[in-house]
Design a protein around this motif. Structure first.
Motif, mmCIF file in Angstrom:
data_model
loop_
_atom_site.group_PDB
_atom_site.id
_atom_site.type_symbol
_atom_site.label_atom_id
_atom_site.label_comp_id
_atom_site.label_asym_id
_atom_site.label_seq_id
_atom_site.Cartn_x
_atom_site.Cartn_y
_atom_site.Cartn_z
ATOM 1 N N TYR A 264 -5.308 -28.379 30.600
ATOM 2 C CA TYR A 264 -4.570 -27.583 31.421
ATOM 3 C C TYR A 264 -3.183 -27.952 31.923
ATOM 4 O O TYR A 264 -2.221 -27.073 32.264
ATOM 5 C CB TYR A 264 -5.386 -26.761 32.425
ATOM 6 C CG TYR A 264 -6.292 -25.834 31.759
ATOM 7 C CD1 TYR A 264 -6.166 -24.354 31.665
ATOM 8 C CD2 TYR A 264 -7.703 -26.500 31.355
ATOM 9 C CE1 TYR A 264 -7.057 -23.513 31.015
ATOM 10 C CE2 TYR A 264 -8.523 -25.357 30.819
ATOM 11 C CZ TYR A 264 -8.206 -23.978 30.648
ATOM 12 O OH TYR A 264 -9.131 -23.212 29.974
ATOM 13 N N HIS B 201 -1.307 -23.724 38.112
ATOM 14 C CA HIS B 201 -0.579 -23.041 37.307
ATOM 15 C C HIS B 201 0.448 -21.916 38.025
ATOM 16 O O HIS B 201 1.782 -21.975 37.791
ATOM 17 C CB HIS B 201 -1.094 -22.315 35.864
ATOM 18 C CG HIS B 201 0.022 -21.530 35.413
ATOM 19 N ND1 HIS B 201 0.660 -22.007 34.445
ATOM 20 C CD2 HIS B 201 -0.079 -20.187 35.131
ATOM 21 C CE1 HIS B 201 1.411 -21.157 33.697
ATOM 22 N NE2 HIS B 201 0.896 -19.851 34.232
ATOM 23 N N PRO C 142 3.919 -23.551 29.636
ATOM 24 C CA PRO C 142 2.599 -23.192 30.417
ATOM 25 C C PRO C 142 1.908 -21.925 30.142
ATOM 26 O O PRO C 142 0.501 -21.945 30.067
ATOM 27 C CB PRO C 142 3.343 -23.391 31.843
ATOM 28 C CG PRO C 142 4.376 -24.240 31.732
ATOM 29 C CD PRO C 142 4.852 -23.993 30.475
ATOM 30 N N MET D 63 -2.022 -21.850 28.761
ATOM 31 C CA MET D 63 -3.174 -21.401 29.634
ATOM 32 C C MET D 63 -3.982 -20.438 28.688
ATOM 33 O O MET D 63 -5.219 -20.485 28.577
ATOM 34 C CB MET D 63 -2.533 -20.658 30.731
ATOM 35 C CG MET D 63 -1.764 -21.549 31.799
ATOM 36 S SD MET D 63 -3.000 -22.729 32.711
ATOM 37 C CE MET D 63 -2.088 -24.092 32.155
#
Length: 215
Positions: free
Chosen positions: A68, A115, A157, A161
């Motif tokens: 992640y 995140h 990102p 995810m």
């Protein structure tokens, strides 16, 4: 007296009846603690048990965090935040699943919090990418863990995810949408886009592998 001291005492000495001590269960080495014993010891405040819990699960959880995160430093931050949450909430663990599953979910949530702090989710048009792309199968056995990890980390990102949550963790797109604050359709589109990018990266990696073989 205990049986041991009674046997060693001189025979002429009168014996005095003493309450029999309850047998003490010998402590097992920490690595041999069962999951239940480890949890109980942690809840009792044992520093040794808390360290053992970290040692037992940290390497596997770091691998989760690495998928992640963008960097090892970021993954280690997520790992530490996750373990703080584990220690603070262990009393709430109902033991309805293996402890590792529960810790893994905490690490995922910690990664998602990281995140949200560092990157805003960007919407993608729901039908921007064809569904057939997302249905293609990848053959990953020819690639090393490091190669695959690097490709996943290189994803934007928002794609990283969704790809991790759907393809690896097994969440549905509606669940992912709820977790990330996006629509179900956006989750599907971002997953499809991630597959397109990874497929392209795998093809390039195959080309480099084959080129090196024939040199």
């Amino acid at each position: 007296m205990s049986k041991l001291f009674g046997a060693l005492a001189p025979t002429a000495e009168p014996q005095v009846n003493q309450p029999t001590a309850m047998p003490v269960k010998p402590l097992q080495p920490s690595a041999k603690w069962t999951e239940a014993e480890l949890i109980d010891a942690c809840l009792a405040g044992s520093r040794v048990a808390q360290k053992e819990l970290y040692v037992r699960y940290a390497s596997r959880m770091l691998a989760v965090c690495m998928r992640y995160a963008t960097t090892t430093f970021e993954a280690e931050d997520v790992l530490q935040e996750g373990f703080v949450t584990v220690y603070n909430n262990l009393r709430l663990f109902r033991r309805e699943c293996p402890l590792e599953f529960w810790i893994r979910r905490i690490m995922i949530n910690a990664a998602l919090r990281q995140h949200r702090r560092s990157a805003a989710m960007l919407a993608v048009t729901e039908n921007e990418y064809p569904e057939t792309i997302a249905d293609e199968e990848f053959i990953l056995s020819n690639y090393s863990f490091e190669e695959l990890l690097k490709m996943i980390q290189d994803l934007a990102p928002r794609y990283r995810m969704v790809f991790n949550l759907f393809a690896i963790e097994g969440y549905g797109h509606k669940e992912i949408g709820d977790m990330l604050g996006i629509s179900e359709g956006t989750s599907k589109s971002q997953y499809a886009r991630a597959r397109v990018i990874l497929k392209t990266k795998l093809e390039r990696l195959d080309y480099r592998h084959n080129d090196s073989v024939y040199r």
